[in-house]
Design a protein around this motif. Structure first.
Motif, PDB file in Angstrom:
ATOM      1  N   GLN A   1      15.750  15.499  -8.496  1.00 37.64           N
ATOM      2  CA  GLN A   1      14.793  15.621  -7.415  1.00 37.64           C
ATOM      3  C   GLN A   1      13.387  15.636  -7.985  1.00 37.64           C
ATOM      4  O   GLN A   1      13.037  16.519  -8.770  1.00 37.64           O
ATOM      5  N   ALA A   2      12.604  14.645  -7.573  1.00 39.84           N
ATOM      6  CA  ALA A   2      11.206  14.565  -7.974  1.00 39.84           C
ATOM      7  C   ALA A   2      10.363  15.254  -6.909  1.00 39.84           C
ATOM      8  O   ALA A   2      10.787  15.396  -5.753  1.00 39.84           O
ATOM      9  N   PRO A   3       9.159  15.687  -7.254  1.00 41.13           N
ATOM     10  CA  PRO A   3       8.292  16.364  -6.273  1.00 41.13           C
ATOM     11  C   PRO A   3       8.078  15.490  -5.040  1.00 41.13           C
ATOM     12  O   PRO A   3       7.744  14.307  -5.151  1.00 41.13           O
ATOM     13  N   GLY A   4       8.297  16.079  -3.880  1.00 39.03           N
ATOM     14  CA  GLY A   4       8.089  15.362  -2.633  1.00 39.03           C
ATOM     15  C   GLY A   4       9.176  14.380  -2.268  1.00 39.03           C
ATOM     16  O   GLY A   4       9.062  13.680  -1.261  1.00 39.03           O
ATOM     17  N   GLU A   5      10.223  14.320  -3.083  1.00 37.96           N
ATOM     18  CA  GLU A   5      11.307  13.374  -2.836  1.00 37.96           C
ATOM     19  C   GLU A   5      12.593  14.117  -2.504  1.00 37.96           C
ATOM     20  O   GLU A   5      12.734  15.312  -2.786  1.00 37.96           O
ATOM     21  N   GLU A   6      13.548  13.400  -1.911  1.00 42.51           N
ATOM     22  CA  GLU A   6      14.851  13.975  -1.658  1.00 42.51           C
ATOM     23  C   GLU A   6      15.689  13.970  -2.939  1.00 42.51           C
ATOM     24  O   GLU A   6      15.474  13.163  -3.835  1.00 42.51           O
ATOM     25  N   ARG A   7      16.636  14.874  -2.977  1.00 42.31           N
ATOM     26  CA  ARG A   7      17.551  14.899  -4.111  1.00 42.31           C
ATOM     27  C   ARG A   7      18.444  13.662  -4.047  1.00 42.31           C
ATOM     28  O   ARG A   7      18.932  13.289  -2.978  1.00 42.31           O
TER      29      ARG A   7
ATOM     30  N   LYS B   1      11.641   6.190 -18.128  1.00 36.69           N
ATOM     31  CA  LYS B   1      10.427   5.731 -17.491  1.00 36.69           C
ATOM     32  C   LYS B   1       9.730   6.914 -16.830  1.00 36.69           C
ATOM     33  O   LYS B   1      10.379   7.911 -16.494  1.00 36.69           O
ATOM     34  N   PRO B   2       8.429   6.812 -16.605  1.00 33.96           N
ATOM     35  CA  PRO B   2       7.739   7.918 -15.923  1.00 33.96           C
ATOM     36  C   PRO B   2       8.375   8.271 -14.578  1.00 33.96           C
ATOM     37  O   PRO B   2       8.393   9.451 -14.190  1.00 33.96           O
ATOM     38  N   GLU B   3       8.928   7.293 -13.889  1.00 29.56           N
ATOM     39  CA  GLU B   3       9.556   7.579 -12.594  1.00 29.56           C
ATOM     40  C   GLU B   3      10.887   8.317 -12.717  1.00 29.56           C
ATOM     41  O   GLU B   3      11.478   8.707 -11.702  1.00 29.56           O
ATOM     42  N   ASP B   4      11.345   8.528 -13.932  1.00 26.94           N
ATOM     43  CA  ASP B   4      12.530   9.370 -14.139  1.00 26.94           C
ATOM     44  C   ASP B   4      12.173  10.847 -14.175  1.00 26.94           C
ATOM     45  O   ASP B   4      13.060  11.705 -14.250  1.00 26.94           O
ATOM     46  N   THR B   5      10.891  11.140 -14.132  1.00 27.59           N
ATOM     47  CA  THR B   5      10.454  12.536 -14.132  1.00 27.59           C
ATOM     48  C   THR B   5      10.981  13.250 -12.898  1.00 27.59           C
ATOM     49  O   THR B   5      10.757  12.817 -11.763  1.00 27.59           O
TER      50      THR B   5
END
Length: 116
Positions: free
Chosen positions: A39-45, A84-88
């Protein structure tokens, strides 16, 4: 009582690798599946990867071709390559375990940050 202990989260540069671990502790269980979500900030799990009791694996879209889930008895691993940064995100371990009426158990999560 079942406890999930996750480890391996860290700060890593883009292109790097990490290996997450999740140990299921407590009562002897029949584990139907061990899963990794994130789960990223502001995103769904979202589901990252799943491995069944028969070692059948399923991968979510972001994991395909880069991540590998494996299992050794009551410990699940997530090998993450080419990060990748989007894996944060916070990565959560989840197991479905029990007999005829299985239950779902969650870990507290481990932070993965991909940044230069």
């Amino acid at each position: 009582q079942v406890q999930l202990v996750e480890s391996g989260g860290d700060l890593v540069q883009p292109g790097g690798s990490l290996r997450l671990s999740c140990a299921a502790l407590g009562s002897t269980l029949h584990i139907h599946a061990m899963n990794w979500y994130r789960q990223a900030p502001g995103e769904e799990r979202e589901l990252v990867a799943s491995i069944s009791g028969d070692n059948i694996t399923v991968y979510g879209k972001p994991a395909k071709g880069r991540f590998t889930i494996s299992r050794d008895k009551n410990t699940a691993y997530l090998q993450m390559n080419s990060l990748k940064p989007e894996d944060t995100a916070v990565y959560y371990c989840n197991i479905v375990a029990g007999g005829l009426s299985p239950s779902s158990y969650w870990g507290r999560g481990t932070q993965v940050t991909v940044s230069s």
